[in-house]
Design a protein around this motif. Structure first.
Motif, mmCIF file in Angstrom:
data_model
loop_
_atom_site.group_PDB
_atom_site.id
_atom_site.type_symbol
_atom_site.label_atom_id
_atom_site.label_comp_id
_atom_site.label_asym_id
_atom_site.label_seq_id
_atom_site.Cartn_x
_atom_site.Cartn_y
_atom_site.Cartn_z
ATOM 1 N N VAL A 134 29.412 35.399 45.398
ATOM 2 C CA VAL A 134 30.249 34.940 46.504
ATOM 3 C C VAL A 134 29.504 35.170 47.819
ATOM 4 O O VAL A 134 28.934 36.237 48.039
ATOM 5 N N GLU A 135 29.506 34.185 48.690
ATOM 6 C CA GLU A 135 28.850 34.330 49.985
ATOM 7 C C GLU A 135 29.561 35.392 50.821
ATOM 8 O O GLU A 135 30.783 35.534 50.756
ATOM 9 N N ASP A 136 28.766 36.118 51.620
ATOM 10 C CA ASP A 136 29.305 37.225 52.403
ATOM 11 C C ASP A 136 30.490 36.807 53.269
ATOM 12 O O ASP A 136 31.474 37.542 53.407
ATOM 13 N N GLU A 137 30.425 35.617 53.836
ATOM 14 C CA GLU A 137 31.478 35.170 54.751
ATOM 15 C C GLU A 137 32.812 34.919 54.044
ATOM 16 O O GLU A 137 33.860 34.847 54.696
ATOM 17 N N ASN A 138 32.780 34.819 52.717
ATOM 18 C CA ASN A 138 34.011 34.561 51.961
ATOM 19 C C ASN A 138 34.571 35.806 51.270
ATOM 20 O O ASN A 138 35.674 35.758 50.711
ATOM 21 N N ILE A 139 33.839 36.899 51.313
ATOM 22 C CA ILE A 139 34.265 38.103 50.595
ATOM 23 C C ILE A 139 35.549 38.690 51.182
ATOM 24 O O ILE A 139 36.431 39.152 50.447
ATOM 25 N N GLU A 140 35.684 38.665 52.512
ATOM 26 C CA GLU A 140 36.898 39.205 53.134
ATOM 27 C C GLU A 140 38.132 38.464 52.626
ATOM 28 O O GLU A 140 39.157 39.070 52.305
ATOM 29 N N TYR A 141 38.032 37.135 52.558
ATOM 30 C CA TYR A 141 39.153 36.323 52.065
ATOM 31 C C TYR A 141 39.439 36.636 50.598
ATOM 32 O O TYR A 141 40.597 36.748 50.184
ATOM 33 N N MET A 142 38.376 36.814 49.795
ATOM 34 C CA MET A 142 38.535 37.143 48.379
ATOM 35 C C MET A 142 39.282 38.471 48.207
ATOM 36 O O MET A 142 40.203 38.593 47.397
ATOM 37 N N LYS A 143 38.879 39.474 48.994
ATOM 38 C CA LYS A 143 39.508 40.790 48.895
ATOM 39 C C LYS A 143 40.983 40.721 49.297
ATOM 40 O O LYS A 143 41.837 41.374 48.698
ATOM 41 N N PHE A 144 41.272 39.918 50.323
ATOM 42 C CA PHE A 144 42.644 39.747 50.774
ATOM 43 C C PHE A 144 43.510 39.145 49.667
ATOM 44 O O PHE A 144 44.607 39.628 49.366
ATOM 45 N N LYS A 145 43.004 38.082 49.028
ATOM 46 C CA LYS A 145 43.751 37.424 47.958
ATOM 47 C C LYS A 145 43.893 38.341 46.733
ATOM 48 O O LYS A 145 44.916 38.335 46.047
ATOM 49 N N TYR A 146 42.853 39.124 46.460
ATOM 50 C CA TYR A 146 42.904 40.066 45.337
ATOM 51 C C TYR A 146 43.996 41.108 45.583
ATOM 52 O O TYR A 146 44.796 41.421 44.691
ATOM 53 N N ASN A 147 44.053 41.633 46.811
ATOM 54 C CA ASN A 147 45.074 42.629 47.155
ATOM 55 C C ASN A 147 46.474 42.026 47.105
ATOM 56 O O ASN A 147 47.440 42.728 46.772
ATOM 57 N N GLU A 148 46.596 40.746 47.427
ATOM 58 C CA GLU A 148 47.887 40.068 47.315
ATOM 59 C C GLU A 148 48.368 40.074 45.864
ATOM 60 O O GLU A 148 49.551 40.278 45.594
ATOM 61 N N LEU A 149 47.436 39.847 44.931
ATOM 62 C CA LEU A 149 47.785 39.880 43.511
ATOM 63 C C LEU A 149 48.316 41.256 43.108
ATOM 64 O O LEU A 149 49.327 41.375 42.425
ATOM 65 N N ILE A 150 47.603 42.291 43.551
ATOM 66 C CA ILE A 150 47.999 43.663 43.208
ATOM 67 C C ILE A 150 49.373 43.977 43.793
ATOM 68 O O ILE A 150 50.243 44.551 43.127
ATOM 69 N N GLN A 151 49.592 43.601 45.059
ATOM 70 C CA GLN A 151 50.873 43.867 45.712
ATOM 71 C C GLN A 151 52.005 43.068 45.092
ATOM 72 O O GLN A 151 53.177 43.434 45.216
ATOM 73 N N SER A 152 51.672 41.968 44.412
ATOM 74 C CA SER A 152 52.691 41.132 43.780
ATOM 75 C C SER A 152 53.061 41.618 42.385
ATOM 76 O O SER A 152 53.891 41.011 41.722
ATOM 77 N N GLY A 153 52.434 42.693 41.919
ATOM 78 C CA GLY A 153 52.798 43.260 40.629
ATOM 79 C C GLY A 153 51.762 43.131 39.537
ATOM 80 O O GLY A 153 51.984 43.563 38.417
ATOM 81 N N TYR A 154 50.611 42.549 39.841
ATOM 82 C CA TYR A 154 49.547 42.449 38.843
ATOM 83 C C TYR A 154 48.869 43.823 38.670
ATOM 84 O O TYR A 154 48.893 44.648 39.580
ATOM 85 N N LYS A 155 48.277 44.033 37.512
ATOM 86 C CA LYS A 155 47.645 45.315 37.203
ATOM 87 C C LYS A 155 46.130 45.158 37.057
ATOM 88 O O LYS A 155 45.657 44.189 36.473
ATOM 89 N N ASP A 156 45.388 46.117 37.599
ATOM 90 C CA ASP A 156 43.930 46.125 37.420
ATOM 91 C C ASP A 156 43.471 47.494 36.945
ATOM 92 O O ASP A 156 42.442 48.003 37.374
ATOM 93 N N ASN A 157 44.283 48.091 36.050
ATOM 94 C CA ASN A 157 44.012 49.460 35.612
ATOM 95 C C ASN A 157 42.999 49.564 34.480
ATOM 96 O O ASN A 157 42.783 50.636 33.940
ATOM 97 N N THR A 158 42.397 48.429 34.108
ATOM 98 C CA THR A 158 41.288 48.466 33.149
ATOM 99 C C THR A 158 40.179 47.560 33.679
ATOM 100 O O THR A 158 40.457 46.625 34.444
ATOM 101 N N PRO A 159 38.924 47.818 33.303
ATOM 102 C CA PRO A 159 37.825 46.961 33.778
ATOM 103 C C PRO A 159 38.017 45.492 33.417
ATOM 104 O O PRO A 159 37.682 44.606 34.202
ATOM 105 N N ILE A 160 38.582 45.220 32.240
ATOM 106 C CA ILE A 160 38.794 43.832 31.806
ATOM 107 C C ILE A 160 39.802 43.136 32.713
ATOM 108 O O ILE A 160 39.587 42.008 33.168
ATOM 109 N N LYS A 161 40.916 43.808 32.982
ATOM 110 C CA LYS A 161 41.935 43.210 33.849
ATOM 111 C C LYS A 161 41.400 43.000 35.265
ATOM 112 O O LYS A 161 41.708 41.997 35.914
ATOM 113 N N LYS A 162 40.608 43.943 35.732
ATOM 114 C CA LYS A 162 40.023 43.809 37.069
ATOM 115 C C LYS A 162 39.114 42.585 37.135
ATOM 116 O O LYS A 162 39.157 41.805 38.085
#
Length: 260
Positions: A134-162
């Protein structure tokens, strides 16, 4: 002649904020892949109370339902969120996402005000390792969307799920930027397959997801057994004594074990 009249069943869902069960038309339409039923998880009444007239919160909400912010359209509806979202369902706007918002709209979850200093996002080595390709300029947006998933109830408690959640975010990012219908259809299919194969939708998450039911029962029996009943409560109605006197006691005498 009696006609067979079918009654239409009204579908309802529970608001994630107030807990009320309301008809689906009580929820704003969402274009986000996180809302598999096409509706926001929070009812219209709660959304209006939560965002009010705060533009920062309104933009964050539009981002969460992947709907664009278009200043001209917003102004024509006098800042009425419900009327604005109805206009976004019109044919000329229906295919647009939050990434099609006016250029002055930031993708940062907190939209800075003029008198506030904008904190520059710095891509760390860990970010580059996590979001390889992922290009550096898009990483901030990626992290934001990833955190939205977590806050919405998704789980990343295993490496596979992450890893699966990261791939879902990357695929959604590709989908948002695609203008080719064939490519969009292909990406939609990939996205749906990843979410189904991962089995990590919020509606599917339960406390038993991590282990088979039988293993969970054994764990409870081993680690959280039912405590021994106090002596005074062992046979409060005399049933145990009755069974011993008329059944167990006689059986023991019959097989030569005596009274005890």
């Amino acid at each position: 002649m009696i006609k067979n009249i079918k009654t239409k069943q009204i579908e309802e869902k529970t608001c994630a904020n107030c807990g009320g069960s309301k008809t689906v038309d009580s929820y704003f339409t969402s274009r986000s892949f996180m809302h598999s039923d096409g509706k926001c998880h929070v009812c219209k009444e709660c959304v209006n109370e939560l965002v009010g007239t705060d533009m920062d919160k309104i933009l964050m909400f539009l981002s969460s339902i992947d709907t664009p912010f278009l200043q001209n359209a917003w102004d024509t509806k006098s800042g009425d969120l419900g009327k604005y979202l109805s206009q976004m369902q019109m044919r000329q706007n229906k295919s647009k996402t939050f990434r099609d918002s006016d250029k002055q709209v930031s993708f940062n979850p907190i939209v800075s005000r003029e008198h506030e200093e904008v904190e520059e996002f710095i891509v760390s080595k860990e970010d580059k390792m996590t979001w390889r390709g992922v290009e550096d300029e898009n990483i901030e947006y990626m992290k934001f969307k990833y955190n939205e998933l977590i806050q919405s109830g998704y789980k990343d408690n295993t490496p596979i799920k992450k890893m699966l959640l990261q791939n879902i975010v990357k695929t959604q990012f590709q989908l948002d930027g695609s203008k080719n219908t064939d490519e969009q259809n292909k990406l939609y299919t990939m996205l749906g397959k990843m979410m189904n194969d991962a089995n990590v939708k919020p509606s599917q998450e339960t406390s038993l997801d991590e282990v088979p039911y039988g293993v969970w029962i054994k764990k409870v029996e081993d680690e959280e057994p039912i405590a021994e009943v106090d002596e005074e409560f062992k046979d409060v109605d005399g049933i145990a004594n009755y069974i011993y006197k008329w059944f167990t006691g006689h059986l023991k005498k019959m097989i030569g074990l005596g009274k005890e």
